[in-house]
Design a protein around this motif. Structure first.
Motif, PDB file in Angstrom:
ATOM      1  N   ASP A 180      18.842   0.980  23.959  1.00  8.74           N
ATOM      2  CA  ASP A 180      17.518   0.487  23.935  1.00  8.74           C
ATOM      3  C   ASP A 180      17.201   0.155  25.620  1.00  8.74           C
ATOM      4  O   ASP A 180      17.044  -1.067  25.860  1.00  8.74           O
ATOM      5  CB  ASP A 180      17.018  -0.780  23.200  1.00  8.74           C
ATOM      6  CG  ASP A 180      16.849  -0.499  21.842  1.00  8.74           C
ATOM      7  OD1 ASP A 180      16.486   0.896  21.460  1.00  8.74           O
ATOM      8  OD2 ASP A 180      16.456  -1.282  20.963  1.00  8.74           O
ATOM      9  N   TRP A 181      17.273   1.043  26.202  1.00 10.58           N
ATOM     10  CA  TRP A 181      16.779   1.291  27.535  1.00 10.58           C
ATOM     11  C   TRP A 181      15.139   1.175  27.636  1.00 10.58           C
ATOM     12  O   TRP A 181      14.773   0.318  28.541  1.00 10.58           O
ATOM     13  CB  TRP A 181      17.278   2.461  28.240  1.00 10.58           C
ATOM     14  CG  TRP A 181      18.578   3.001  28.394  1.00 10.58           C
ATOM     15  CD1 TRP A 181      19.135   3.422  27.167  1.00 10.58           C
ATOM     16  CD2 TRP A 181      19.328   2.837  29.402  1.00 10.58           C
ATOM     17  NE1 TRP A 181      20.599   3.599  27.539  1.00 10.58           N
ATOM     18  CE2 TRP A 181      20.737   3.350  28.676  1.00 10.58           C
ATOM     19  CE3 TRP A 181      19.327   2.460  30.527  1.00 10.58           C
ATOM     20  CZ2 TRP A 181      21.963   3.304  29.473  1.00 10.58           C
ATOM     21  CZ3 TRP A 181      20.555   2.596  31.277  1.00 10.58           C
ATOM     22  CH2 TRP A 181      21.832   2.987  30.882  1.00 10.58           C
ATOM     23  N   VAL A 182      14.629   1.998  27.120  1.00  3.44           N
ATOM     24  CA  VAL A 182      13.202   2.129  26.888  1.00  3.44           C
ATOM     25  C   VAL A 182      12.249   2.888  28.349  1.00  3.44           C
ATOM     26  O   VAL A 182      11.544   3.900  27.873  1.00  3.44           O
ATOM     27  CB  VAL A 182      12.352   0.822  26.786  1.00  3.44           C
ATOM     28  CG1 VAL A 182      10.847   1.202  26.644  1.00  3.44           C
ATOM     29  CG2 VAL A 182      12.693  -0.056  25.437  1.00  3.44           C
ATOM     30  N   THR A 241      13.526   5.469  31.508  1.00  4.09           N
ATOM     31  CA  THR A 241      14.403   6.496  32.403  1.00  4.09           C
ATOM     32  C   THR A 241      14.648   5.814  33.963  1.00  4.09           C
ATOM     33  O   THR A 241      15.906   6.001  33.957  1.00  4.09           O
ATOM     34  CB  THR A 241      14.041   7.782  32.451  1.00  4.09           C
ATOM     35  OG1 THR A 241      12.874   8.016  33.106  1.00  4.09           O
ATOM     36  CG2 THR A 241      13.864   8.373  30.989  1.00  4.09           C
ATOM     37  N   TYR A 297      21.625   6.030  23.474  1.00  2.00           N
ATOM     38  CA  TYR A 297      20.300   5.699  23.230  1.00  2.00           C
ATOM     39  C   TYR A 297      20.167   4.948  22.042  1.00  2.00           C
ATOM     40  O   TYR A 297      21.176   4.537  21.309  1.00  2.00           O
ATOM     41  CB  TYR A 297      19.543   6.936  23.084  1.00  2.00           C
ATOM     42  CG  TYR A 297      19.871   7.774  22.029  1.00  2.00           C
ATOM     43  CD1 TYR A 297      19.330   7.444  20.461  1.00  2.00           C
ATOM     44  CD2 TYR A 297      20.302   9.137  21.837  1.00  2.00           C
ATOM     45  CE1 TYR A 297      19.442   8.110  19.685  1.00  2.00           C
ATOM     46  CE2 TYR A 297      20.699   9.687  20.722  1.00  2.00           C
ATOM     47  CZ  TYR A 297      20.289   9.361  19.428  1.00  2.00           C
ATOM     48  OH  TYR A 297      20.223  10.027  18.423  1.00  2.00           O
ATOM     49  N   ASP A 318      14.425   4.168  22.142  1.00  2.39           N
ATOM     50  CA  ASP A 318      14.286   4.980  23.070  1.00  2.39           C
ATOM     51  C   ASP A 318      13.694   6.462  22.820  1.00  2.39           C
ATOM     52  O   ASP A 318      14.330   6.996  21.738  1.00  2.39           O
ATOM     53  CB  ASP A 318      15.939   5.382  23.487  1.00  2.39           C
ATOM     54  CG  ASP A 318      16.447   4.022  24.409  1.00  2.39           C
ATOM     55  OD1 ASP A 318      15.526   3.232  24.870  1.00  2.39           O
ATOM     56  OD2 ASP A 318      17.468   3.648  24.463  1.00  2.39           O
ATOM     57  N   LEU A 331      15.117   9.869  26.978  1.00  2.00           N
ATOM     58  CA  LEU A 331      16.275   9.330  27.011  1.00  2.00           C
ATOM     59  C   LEU A 331      17.275   9.872  26.220  1.00  2.00           C
ATOM     60  O   LEU A 331      18.584  10.162  26.361  1.00  2.00           O
ATOM     61  CB  LEU A 331      16.379   7.747  26.659  1.00  2.00           C
ATOM     62  CG  LEU A 331      15.609   6.775  27.951  1.00  2.00           C
ATOM     63  CD1 LEU A 331      15.145   5.686  27.293  1.00  2.00           C
ATOM     64  CD2 LEU A 331      16.552   6.779  28.898  1.00  2.00           C
TER      65      LEU A 331
END
Length: 169
Positions: free
Chosen positions: A37-39, A41, A58, A62, A66
């Motif tokens: 859960d970066w959301v 790049t 990921y 994401d 991602l």
């Protein structure tokens, strides 16, 4: 070997950037672990550039970009321990047994999704760690991340770090 564990950064939705105390830990870490859960790049690019080694997956929030760069499950041997990283592990009830059955070949499983810090050990010996979120505390009193040390094939000095509240304008 020093580890820095984080998850659920949700940038730029929940915050504009990673908190300064977390960024200050990057040079001290031999391995940075991110459980999804970066959301965005740019956060992946930042951690890739500033980390000695990045072990990451990921998460459910994401998108395709991602997911094209990260696996759903990551595995690595770190200091004699078998680590795995996954975003979701399901409900809290029964988590230890469920994860031990799914990952019988691991010593440590790092996960995210709930934003709730978690540190337990399954009867099989599998250590389960969730660092919480450094940017989105949800129902927790603090935003958090974890650090840990691997020494002589053992996980030691596992420490939950509470971040100061973000300043609002």
């Amino acid at each position: 070997m020093r580890l820095l564990l984080m998850s659920d950064t949700h940038l730029p939705r929940r915050a504009r950037e990673l908190p300064a105390p977390l960024l200050a830990e990057l040079p001290r870490a031999d391995v940075v672990v991110h459980a999804g859960d970066w959301v965005d790049t740019p956060t992946l690019d930042l951690l890739t550039a500033r980390s000695r080694r990045l072990l990451a997956v990921y998460g459910n929030n994401d998108g395709p970009e991602l997911r094209a760069r990260l696996p759903e499950v990551a595995r690595a041997e770190l200091g004699g321990l078998r680590f795995g990283v996954v975003h979701e592990t399901g409900a809290a009830q029964g988590r230890e047994a469920r994860c031990a059955a799914r990952f019988p070949d691991l010593d440590v499983l790092v996960f995210g999704h709930s934003h709730i810090p978690w540190d337990t050990t399954a009867p099989s010996g599998l250590r389960l760690l969730n660092p919480g979120s450094p940017t989105d505390r949800r129902r927790q009193p603090h935003c958090t991340y974890l650090t840990a040390t691997v020494t002589g094939g053992a996980l030691t000095e596992v420490e939950l770090h509470r971040l100061p509240p973000r300043r609002t304008r």
